[in-house]
Design an enzyme around this catalytic site. Sequence first.
Site, PDB file in Angstrom:
ATOM      1  CB  CYS B  94      16.727  38.702  14.491  1.00 18.23           C
ATOM      2  SG  CYS B  94      17.713  37.829  12.856  1.00 18.23           S
ATOM      3  CD  GLU B 124      19.257  33.383  18.572  1.00 21.15           C
ATOM      4  OE1 GLU B 124      20.047  34.258  18.499  1.00 21.15           O
ATOM      5  OE2 GLU B 124      19.342  32.282  17.897  1.00 21.15           O
TER       6      GLU B 124
END
Lengths: 291, 291
Positions: B94, B124
Site C-alpha cells: 500500500c 505492517e
Amino acid sequence: MQVFLAKHAGFCFGVKRAVKIATRSSKLHREVNTLGDIIHNPQVVDDLKLKGIIPVNSLEQCGKNPVIIRSHGVSSQVYKELQELGVEVIDATCPFVLKAQKQVKKADDRGYQVFIYGDADHPEVLSLCSFAEKRPAIVFSHPSELTDRVQPKSAVISQTTKDLAGFKEAICKLVEECSELLVFNTICTATEIRQRHTVNLAKEVDLILIIGGKNSSNTKMLAKLSSPYAETYHIETAEELQKDWFTGKEKIGISAGASTPDNIIVATYNKIIDWFGDLPKAANVADIPVH
Amino acid sequence: MQVFLAKHAGFCFGVKRAVKIATRSSKLHREVNTLGDIIHNPQVVDDLKLKGIIPVNSLEQCGKNPVIIRSHGVSSQVYKELQELGVEVIDATCPFVLKAQKQVKKADDRGYQVFIYGDADHPEVLSLCSFAEKRPAIVFSHPSELTDRVQPKSAVISQTTKDLAGFKEAICKLVEECSELLVFNTICTATEIRQRHTVNLAKEVDLILIIGGKNSSNTKMLAKLSSPYAETYHIETAEELQKDWFTGKEKIGISAGASTPDNIIVATYNKIIDWFGDLPKAANVADIPVH
C-alpha cells in the site's frame, strides 16, 4: 485562620539568574540599560533602577551603555543591531528561552510551518517569532484559533510559561491535519510545577492570593488555573490586600509567579498574620508553612 | 426490518490496488507467489489461489516464481534478500505503508527513538520496525504501555489501521516526557472514515454486522469501536449469520473492513433480506441503502 504557601512559588531559575546578572553588572558599570523590563515584576524593576539598571524601550535610548538582554529574550534582529552598534551585550535571556529560539530556527530551516502557543504581544513570543525567518510563525493563544492555517508539515512550540493541558489540546488538533508534526515541549518545568502546586493548594483553601506582576504571563495563568477551585485574588504587593476578603475564610493559600521576589511573598504573609493570625511573623520564605 | 450499509465500507484504495496488481500478474505468469496473504481476507486469498497467486511463508518456497509483496509491506531485510535472489518483484505494498516505512527510516536516521502504535505481530508493524536500523523501534498497542522507555527525542508513528483517539492519547503521554517529539500521522484516511461511519451507523441501529477477515486488524478495530453502541457481530462470510441474532431487532447495520470484497457484503445483505426483508435483493453494493 491558617495560611499556607504553595510548595513551589516565586523566582524560577531563569528569573533568579537574570536578576543576579543584572545586580552583578551594576557593580561594574555606572549605568546599564535593559531593553524593556528585565523581568515582569515592577517592584524588582524599581529596585534595580536604584542600582543603575535602567529599562529603555529602544536601542536609540541606550547610547554607549552596556545592554542587558532581559529574561524573555529579544528578536534575532535586535541581536544583529546590537552587534552593529558595537555596545557591550550582557545576555540574561533565560536558558530555556534560548533553547526554544534555537528550536524555532531549526524547525523553520527544515521547512516546517511553525506554530507558537502563546500570547502574541508577549516579549518571549515576539522573540521566538523572529527566529522563523523563512515563513512567518503563526501565534495562537488558544487551540480554538487553529482553524484553516495548518500545513501538512508543521511544528509547534510553546511559550515557556503556558499550560501543558492547552498545549496538548493544540497538538491533538494539529495532528488531525498534519502528516508530519514536530513538537517541542518548551513548557518550563518550573512553570508546570508552580501550576500544579497552585491548583493543589487552591483545592484545599477557601481563598488564594496569587502574587506577581500584573504584566506577568505566568502569574496570570496561575490565577486563571486556581480560580475554579478557590476565591482568587491576583495582587502585586501586600498593599493591595483588603481585610474584607478574609471574612468567613478559614484557610488561606498563597502562591506566586516565577518573577515574584521572596520579600513580597513574606510581606503578604506577615500582613495577614498581623491582621488575623496567631503564628509569629516570617523573617523569610522558609518560615511560611507550605501545603 | 430495515438494513443499512455504512456510508464507507469495504475495499480501500491500497487493497483494491493490491488485488488488481495480483490479478494482472496472474495473466502474465503461470504461478506467482505472495509472501504471506496478500490482504487479510481468506476468501479473497482463496479466489486468487485459483488464478495461480499462491501465498508462501518464506522466500525458500518461492523458487524462481515472481514474488508479489503484499499490501502490508515486508521488512527491509526481505527487500535485500529478494534483490540477492534476482527474482522478479511485484510490489503491491500500500502506498501509505511505503510512505510510513520511509518516515520510520527518516526518524531513525535523524536520531529519534521510534515508537510505533500498533499490534506487534501485525505484518505492517513488523515491516515498519525493520526500517529503524540504528535503534530498535518500540511497539505499543495501547498508550498505557508507554511507561519508562520514553526518550527526550522521540518519534511516533501509527500502524495505518489504528484509531486516531488512541494515537492522540499516546502523543499526549509522550509529550510529557519528550522535549522533542516528531509525530507522523500515518493513520489512513480510509481507515478513519470507515471507523467514523461505522460508529455513526452503530449509534442508529439495534445490531451491527462487521464483515471482514478474522485476521484483519482494521476489521477487528471496527467491531471494537461499534460494540459500545450496538450489538456487534464480526463475521467473515454470510454463512456465519444466525437467525436468532435478529430476534426483536428492527434496524440492522452492516459495515466492512478495508479488505472485505463487495461480493461478501452483497451476500450478507441478501441473506438478511431473504430471511426478514421486504426489499428486493441487491445485485451489487450500490443497491444497498446507506446510512
